[in-house]
Scaffold this motif. Sequence first.
Motif: not given
Length: 256
Positions: A177-185, A187-199
Amino acid sequence: MATYNKRGYKPKTKEEKVEEVEQHSTTAEVFNTLDESASKTEEFVEKNQKYIFVIIGIVAVVVLGYLGYNEFVSKPKQVTAMNDMFQAQKYFNDAVNGTAKDSLYTLALKGGEGKFGMLDVIEEHGGTPSANLANYYAGTAYLHLKDYKNAIKYLSDFKSDDEILAPLSKGNIGDAFAQLNQSEDALDYYEQAAELRNNEYTTPMYLYKAGVIALELGKADKALTYFNKIKEEFPNASEAGTIDVFIGKAQVLAGK
């Protein structure tokens, strides 16, 4: 109060005779009730035994079918899928670790030397764990080949509880999504990835990416939260090496 009557004892008084009759009457009533219940149960079974046997048969077929499917269908299908996937997986690993990456990623997707590619595994072995994993490989290969829409498509079909692959798949969608310049999307997926696991590997990586793109979107407060979390909770992560610079930038933009 109940009394204990000795063998051969005969009631003498009127009250004792009445009590004896009542006891016999109560006992008879209990046995009559039991007999009636038993008769009703027998009648029900007799009338409905055909349906009872059908229900028992259906349950048995379902249980045996499930066990049989796992043993004689599911397991062999998975073994076949794994074998068909082997060469495509090798192409993918060679692409990650070697040179001529684009051609190797293409081979991983479409196959070569008469062997299946990841797309073939998905099509031919749908429903198996191997086909699910092939979605991850295919999506990641498309990401490296800059086919971002297909990357999102296949990565979105991948389902996993794995400690590393689960957040990586979300983060890779964020990259697409970042490469497609869909920054809001993104950000949403980066946040999901960060929260999904804690390592120590994926969490600081996606906190960092979320922070950087949050800055680009003018969300300095959110970015500062992510950068501070890296500094406080993941001081040994590679992202922590320059995090003070990003914290300072976020503080300025946030007016703090």
